[in-house]
Design an enzyme around this catalytic site. Structure first.
Site, PDB file in Angstrom:
ATOM      1  N   GLY A 142      -2.735  -5.644  11.248  1.00 50.67           N
ATOM      2  CA  GLY A 142      -1.620  -4.578  11.516  1.00 50.67           C
ATOM      3  C   GLY A 142      -2.247  -3.098  10.898  1.00 50.67           C
ATOM      4  CB  SER A 143       0.075  -0.628   9.439  1.00 47.84           C
ATOM      5  OG  SER A 143       1.012  -0.565  10.606  1.00 47.84           O
ATOM      6  CB  THR A 144      -3.409  -3.776   6.045  1.00 43.84           C
ATOM      7  OG1 THR A 144      -3.863  -4.840   6.921  1.00 43.84           O
ATOM      8  CG2 THR A 144      -1.938  -3.933   5.241  1.00 43.84           C
TER       9      THR A 144
END
Lengths: 580, 87
Positions: A293-295
């Site tokens: 995801g956003s990581t």
């Protein structure tokens, strides 16, 4: 006169007789000796040896597992095991009750153990007795019951380092974790020697060493047991409070690539054999894949900065908060308007990340992500490590190209993500992770220019100061990090209400000493955002870890300075600094 | 006569060497038994050391130390503003 001469002759005769018989006797003795020595010596030697020469095994102790400061994490100690010889044991039948009582079993259980095995010469009654049980059995002194020395593994920290250490089976062979990965070094080789024993079985003489003894080596891990404990406790409390299915946390020293702590929930106690369920002893941080995801966004941005087409303050239009890619739509939580590249990270804009990614060649994005180590093993030698998935760019559709920029369509393990963040923390150097202590630096590879790494770190610092990860703040320190909230993928697309909460952080942000990845699987306590669930765990662990590791605070009462971008952010011209 | 004397001398030497061999052999066995018992002691001490190490580690477990510190001794982690840093 004549009598005298006669007696002298007599004497002479007798003397000759005596000498002759002596010579004969001596000759017979010598003859026999020669015969024994020459003809029968082999036979006799063999029989003699068989009576007093014995082959003795010398036990090689299994090595200890120590943490980086020398604290013992796994130790072998001798215990006793009770065995029976059924044919003899049966003669003591009227006293079986006493034995059953000592072992806390019923006589019927003893019968089911013994009766089908009457033909056997050796049956284990119980292995690894407590010292009290051993003494009690010796006291009973039953016919056909014996004690044998064996070794058992103990793990003083119990559950805290269970997943790292793994465990051994009843024969002291490694089955999981470090115990399995370093089985060869830990086990050692028992020695064999030939000895002469006297009538009472005492060794009188060492004749020869058939096989030299090689005791097991100790293994010194990179784990710091104090930080490990702090992480274990925080993760356990959080998983319980969030009613989550599982969780992992990995803490790495970015300069050396050493893993300082690695914990998972649910956990297990390696001392307790009954406790071992696969779902509990699986080392999720190295075996389980998830979509990051956003990581991933910091890496998308790093690749964009390295390409030279973007600077940290390049404007990106994200209005109206969604954007169509073919038949699919990429959405933001709300409309963020016009953002700069740093703002895309700070607000975690999917639209912004997608626009950046789509402006890059698929190959550039793919090579960039590969260079951070996604899709390849971290070389941490723990059993069951998985590769992760990063599809070849030749097969990407546009939507895949876009979603990769915010971490969907690829999968990673927690240790892989930790390694990728060490690149940002370590000014662009990628190096393999290690679970054993490193006393010398290893070969490393530059995958990012130092300026880009520092600029991305400053963006990540803003995420903690004023963005989605404010709960990751640690008083007295600058913190950089990125949150992630991932819809879990199920068979038919993505699950509506099942999430993975992630936080990837580093401390202190200016000169990172620790990088940590926190993964909480399916939190069900009313919150599911990475910034609300995973970031506070980071903060609570780091508050203590910085104290334990003596990391000096770098932001005491200092007002937050406005971010200044490094001038060298545009592509560096020197070839050795360029990303591959 | 001379030859006889030499023969006797050699014989005596051989006998003395035989006695010496027996004595040495005996001494070596005695020393070996001693070595053996010292090795046993060493192993025993090794095992005891392992057990003591284990015991020490068990007493010093973080769970236990933290429990005692917090519950019996009423200790707390100082808040950041209570900490003064000396440089």
């Amino acid at each position: 006169m004549s009598t005298r001469t006669r007696s002298r002759r007599d004497l002479k005769l007798r003397r000759r007789l005596v000498v002759a018989s002596f010579l004969l006797a001596a000759g017979a003795l010598v003859g026999r000796a020669v015969e024994l020595q020459l003809h029968e010596s082999e036979f006799l030697q063999g029989h003699g040896d068989a009576r007093y020469l014995r082959t003795d095994q010398i036990h090689a102790n299994r090595g200890m597992v120590l943490d980086r400061n020398g604290e013992p994490l796994a130790i072998s100690t001798p215990t006793q095991s009770a065995w029976i010889k059924p044919a003899d044991f049966i003669t003591e039948r009227e006293r079986w009750g006493e034995l059953a009582e000592t072992l806390n079993v019923s006589v019927a259980q003893l019968e089911t153990l013994v009766m089908p095995r009457l033909e056997r010469k050796f049956v284990y009654l119980r292995r690894h007795l407590t010292p009290d049980e051993g003494a009690a059995i010796r006291e009973l002194d039953l016919e056909g019951v014996g004690l044998q020395q064996e070794y058992r593994r103990f793990y003083p920290e119990g559950e805290v380092a269970g997943h790292v250490l793994g465990f051994t089976n009843v024969d002291d062979r490694g089955q999981e974790g470090i115990e399995l990965a370093f089985e060869e070094q830990l086990r050692g080789q028992p020695g064999l020697r030939r000895v002469i024993k006297d009538r009472l079985g005492r060794v009188v003489e060492d004749v020869e060493r058939l096989h030299p003894i090689r005791p097991g080596q100790d293994i010194v891990l990179s784990i710091d047991e104090r930080v490990q404990y702090v992480a274990y406790r925080a993760l356990k409390n959080a998983v319980h409070a969030e009613r989550a299915r599982a969780g992992s946390m990995v803490i790495v020293d970015p300069h050396s690539g050493e893993i300082i702590a690695l914990v998972n929930q649910p956990s297990f106690n390696p001392n307790n054999r009954a406790d071992r369920k696969v779902s509990h002893y699986r080392n999720r941080a190295v075996t389980d894949l998830f979509e990051p995801g956003s990581t991933i966004k910091p890496f998308t941005v790093a690749i964009a900065l390295e390409s030279g087409r973007y600077a940290p303050d390049t404007a990106i239009e994200t209005t109206p908060g969604y954007f169509k890619v073919g038949r699919n739509t990429v959405r933001d939580v709300r409309n963020f308007g016009t953002l700069d590249v740093a703002g895309v990270i700070e607000k975690s804009s999917n639209v912004g990340a997608s626009k950046i990614a789509l402006s890059l060649e698929p190959e550039t994005l793919w090579r960039g992500l590969r260079s951070f180590g996604f899709g390849s093993l971290t070389d941490v030698v723990l059993p069951g490590e998985t590769y992760g998935r990063l599809n070849d760019y030749a097969n990407w559709s546009d939507i895949e190209h876009a979603t990769l920029s915010f971490g969907y369509g690829m999968s990673v393990t927690a240790v892989q993500l930790a390694r990728a963040y060490t690149v940002l923390a370590n000014d662009g150097w990628l190096q393999p992770l290690s679970i054993v202590r490193r006393d010398e630096p290893v070969a490393r590879e530059r995958v990012l220019s130092a300026e880009t790494a520092r600029n991305v770190r400053r963006m990540l610092e803003r995420v903690v100061v004023q963005g989605t990860a404010q709960q990751a703040a640690v008083p007295g320190y600058t913190v950089a990090g990125k949150t992630g909230t991932v819809h879990k993928s199920v068979d038919a697309g993505y699950a509506e209400h099942r999430y993975l909460s992630l936080f990837a952080g580093m401390i202190p942000a200016r000169e990172p000493r620790l990088v940590a990845i926190t993964v909480i699987d399916e939190p069900d306590g009313g919150e599911h955002f990475g910034g609300r669930v995973a970031a506070p765990i980071f903060a609570s662990v780091m508050r203590e870890a910085t104290r334990i590791l003596n990391i000096p605070p770098d932001a005491l009462g200092e007002p937050a300075a406005p971010t200044v971008w490094l001038a060298g952010a545009l592509p560096s011209t020197s070839s050795e600094e360029a990303a591959p | 006569m001379r030859l006889l004397a030499v023969a006797v001398l050699v014989g005596l030497c051989a006998f003395a060497s035989a006695v010496e061999l027996v004595l040495n052999r005996h001494a070596s066995r005695k020393l070996f038994v001693e070595l053996q018992s010292l090795r046993d002691t060493q192993q025993q001490l090794d095992q005891e050391w392992g057990q003591l190490l284990l015991e020490q580690a068990t007493w010093a477990t973080h769970v236990r130390v933290e429990g005692i510190a917090r519950e019996q001794l009423g200790m707390v982690t100082p808040a950041p503003r209570q900490v003064v840093e000396l440089r």
